[in-house]
Enzyme design. Structure first.
Site, PDB file in Angstrom:
ATOM      1  N   SER A  58       1.217   3.938   4.811  1.00 32.75           N
ATOM      2  CA  SER A  58       0.237   2.742   4.710  1.00 32.75           C
ATOM      3  C   SER A  58      -0.866   3.041   3.611  1.00 32.75           C
ATOM      4  O   SER A  58      -1.904   3.796   4.330  1.00 32.75           O
ATOM      5  CB  SER A  58      -0.166   2.432   6.154  1.00 32.75           C
ATOM      6  OG  SER A  58      -1.054   1.486   6.138  1.00 32.75           O
ATOM      7  N   HIS A  63       3.861   0.924   1.786  1.00 31.41           N
ATOM      8  CA  HIS A  63       3.442  -0.214   2.713  1.00 31.41           C
ATOM      9  C   HIS A  63       1.875  -0.327   2.328  1.00 31.41           C
ATOM     10  O   HIS A  63       0.943   0.328   2.202  1.00 31.41           O
ATOM     11  CB  HIS A  63       3.404   0.003   4.384  1.00 31.41           C
ATOM     12  CG  HIS A  63       3.083  -0.826   5.016  1.00 31.41           C
ATOM     13  ND1 HIS A  63       3.810  -1.810   5.429  1.00 31.41           N
ATOM     14  CD2 HIS A  63       1.837  -1.008   5.766  1.00 31.41           C
ATOM     15  CE1 HIS A  63       3.387  -2.739   6.134  1.00 31.41           C
ATOM     16  NE2 HIS A  63       1.956  -2.142   6.448  1.00 31.41           N
ATOM     17  N   ASP A  70      -1.114  -3.160   2.662  1.00 33.24           N
ATOM     18  CA  ASP A  70      -1.834  -4.098   3.513  1.00 33.24           C
ATOM     19  C   ASP A  70      -2.811  -4.976   2.824  1.00 33.24           C
ATOM     20  O   ASP A  70      -3.795  -4.503   2.368  1.00 33.24           O
ATOM     21  CB  ASP A  70      -2.488  -3.359   4.644  1.00 33.24           C
ATOM     22  CG  ASP A  70      -1.403  -2.812   5.664  1.00 33.24           C
ATOM     23  OD1 ASP A  70      -1.823  -1.546   6.068  1.00 33.24           O
ATOM     24  OD2 ASP A  70      -0.405  -3.233   6.401  1.00 33.24           O
ATOM     25  N   MET A 118      -5.328  -8.285   3.288  1.00 30.63           N
ATOM     26  CA  MET A 118      -6.037  -9.028   4.123  1.00 30.63           C
ATOM     27  C   MET A 118      -7.001 -10.081   3.771  1.00 30.63           C
ATOM     28  O   MET A 118      -7.389  -9.954   2.665  1.00 30.63           O
ATOM     29  CB  MET A 118      -6.861  -7.938   5.373  1.00 30.63           C
ATOM     30  CG  MET A 118      -6.004  -6.868   5.782  1.00 30.63           C
ATOM     31  SD  MET A 118      -6.912  -5.697   6.611  1.00 30.63           S
ATOM     32  CE  MET A 118      -5.484  -4.324   7.048  1.00 30.63           C
ATOM     33  N   HIS A 140       2.079  -6.391   2.994  1.00 38.73           N
ATOM     34  CA  HIS A 140       2.011  -7.019   4.688  1.00 38.73           C
ATOM     35  C   HIS A 140       1.141  -7.911   4.395  1.00 38.73           C
ATOM     36  O   HIS A 140      -0.107  -7.452   4.340  1.00 38.73           O
ATOM     37  CB  HIS A 140       1.862  -5.816   5.272  1.00 38.73           C
ATOM     38  CG  HIS A 140       1.592  -6.033   6.989  1.00 38.73           C
ATOM     39  ND1 HIS A 140       1.048  -5.208   7.680  1.00 38.73           N
ATOM     40  CD2 HIS A 140       1.502  -7.531   7.545  1.00 38.73           C
ATOM     41  CE1 HIS A 140       0.873  -5.873   8.945  1.00 38.73           C
ATOM     42  NE2 HIS A 140       1.014  -7.204   8.935  1.00 38.73           N
ATOM     43  N   MET A 148      -1.567 -10.236   5.617  1.00 33.79           N
ATOM     44  CA  MET A 148      -2.281 -10.572   7.083  1.00 33.79           C
ATOM     45  C   MET A 148      -3.337 -11.488   6.569  1.00 33.79           C
ATOM     46  O   MET A 148      -4.431 -11.259   6.325  1.00 33.79           O
ATOM     47  CB  MET A 148      -3.148  -9.383   7.733  1.00 33.79           C
ATOM     48  CG  MET A 148      -2.207  -8.319   8.197  1.00 33.79           C
ATOM     49  SD  MET A 148      -2.828  -6.821   8.546  1.00 33.79           S
ATOM     50  CE  MET A 148      -2.370  -5.892   7.061  1.00 33.79           C
ATOM     51  N   MET A 167       3.775  -5.356  14.928  1.00 35.31           N
ATOM     52  CA  MET A 167       2.643  -4.763  15.095  1.00 35.31           C
ATOM     53  C   MET A 167       2.693  -3.920  16.612  1.00 35.31           C
ATOM     54  O   MET A 167       2.636  -4.777  17.646  1.00 35.31           O
ATOM     55  CB  MET A 167       1.706  -5.790  14.788  1.00 35.31           C
ATOM     56  CG  MET A 167       1.733  -6.469  13.518  1.00 35.31           C
ATOM     57  SD  MET A 167       1.584  -5.241  11.999  1.00 35.31           S
ATOM     58  CE  MET A 167      -0.041  -4.733  12.329  1.00 35.31           C
ATOM     59  N   ASP A 221       4.314  -0.884  13.013  1.00 36.64           N
ATOM     60  CA  ASP A 221       3.196  -0.596  12.358  1.00 36.64           C
ATOM     61  C   ASP A 221       1.999  -0.692  13.168  1.00 36.64           C
ATOM     62  O   ASP A 221       1.535  -1.465  13.723  1.00 36.64           O
ATOM     63  CB  ASP A 221       3.243  -1.848  11.404  1.00 36.64           C
ATOM     64  CG  ASP A 221       2.066  -1.712  10.162  1.00 36.64           C
ATOM     65  OD1 ASP A 221       1.896  -2.628   9.482  1.00 36.64           O
ATOM     66  OD2 ASP A 221       1.385  -0.772  10.241  1.00 36.64           O
TER      67      ASP A 221
END
Ligand code: DX5
Ligand code: ZN
Length: 217
Positions: A6, A31, A33, A35, A64, A66, A135, A171
């Site tokens: 991550s 990975h 992330d 957001m 990912h 979000m 999650m 995750d």
């Protein structure tokens, strides 16, 4: 066993070396992330970070998302090099349409589902996706505690997976012990943050090697 570091947990003062060391250690997918500060109260990585890693990495990168209304950004991340694009169905009025949009761009589509999202509410999407990411923390932050109440849902989705070929990942707060326990259930893909990989004494190479040995147990 797919091991996905991550990257929001990486050392951003040394990102070039981090990517090289992680690839040398044999990770499978990065990975990433993203957001929006709305769907989750945080901002994860920036686009420049994403672009830098996606350009440098030889291994595939996911995203990912979000973010609310993720359909707006699918093309952006497809163009930045995402191989696998996870949306949160909780954040999308028409997730099936967005999944199709991802496939139209020849990318793999995944759904990431919050700890409190039931399988029943997403089961119509399971035949449409290439990957499911469950999650195991409330999304938005690294370094949280594993939410044990998600465990039955992981088992439930793993059973559904048998007759549908999707990659099943987890995750959030994934430790070596959790990897051992969940790989026995049929989880394929483990997002590695501060619980298993980053901020440890040993090298990424040693850690990845020891995590892979868990699979053969
Ligand atoms: C949280 C992110 C995770 C997180 C994992 O919203 O999706 O990828 O960074 O980090 P740990 O393993 O520390 O929870
Ligand atoms: Zn994530």
């Amino acid at each position: 066993m797919i091991l996905s570091p991550s990257m929001m947990c990486a050392d951003f003062s040394n990102l070039d070396a981090e990517v090289s060391m992680l690839e040398h250690a044999g990770v499978d997918m990065f990975h990433m992330d993203i957001m929006d500060g709305e769907f989750v109260p945080n901002f994860g990585m920036g686009l420049q970070d994403y672009e830098f890693i996606a350009k440098k990495a030889k291994r595939p990168v996911d995203v990912h998302m979000m973010v609310n209304n993720p359909g707006r950004y699918i093309e952006l991340f497809a163009n930045l090099g995402a191989s696998l694009i996870y949306i949160h169905p909780e954040a999308d009025r028409h997730p099936a349409k967005t999944i199709d949009q991802i496939h139209q761009l020849n990318k793999k589509a995944g759904i990431a589902i919050d700890p409190d999202t039931s399988v029943e509410t997403v089961k119509e999407l399971l035949p449409l996706v290439d990957a499911v990411l469950i999650m195991t923390v409330n999304p938005g932050f690294a370094g949280q505690k594993f939410l044990d109440f998600v465990f039955p849902k992981i088992k439930q989705v793993a059973q559904l997976k048998d007759h549908r070929a999707f990659l099943l990942g987890v995750d959030g707060a994934i430790s070596p012990e959790k990897i051992e326990e969940l790989s026995l259930l049929g989880v394929d893909n483990f997002v590695l943050g501060t619980s298993a990989l980053f901020g440890k004494q040993s090298s990424y190479e040693k850690i990845i090697k020891s995590l892979r040995e868990l699979e053969s147990n």
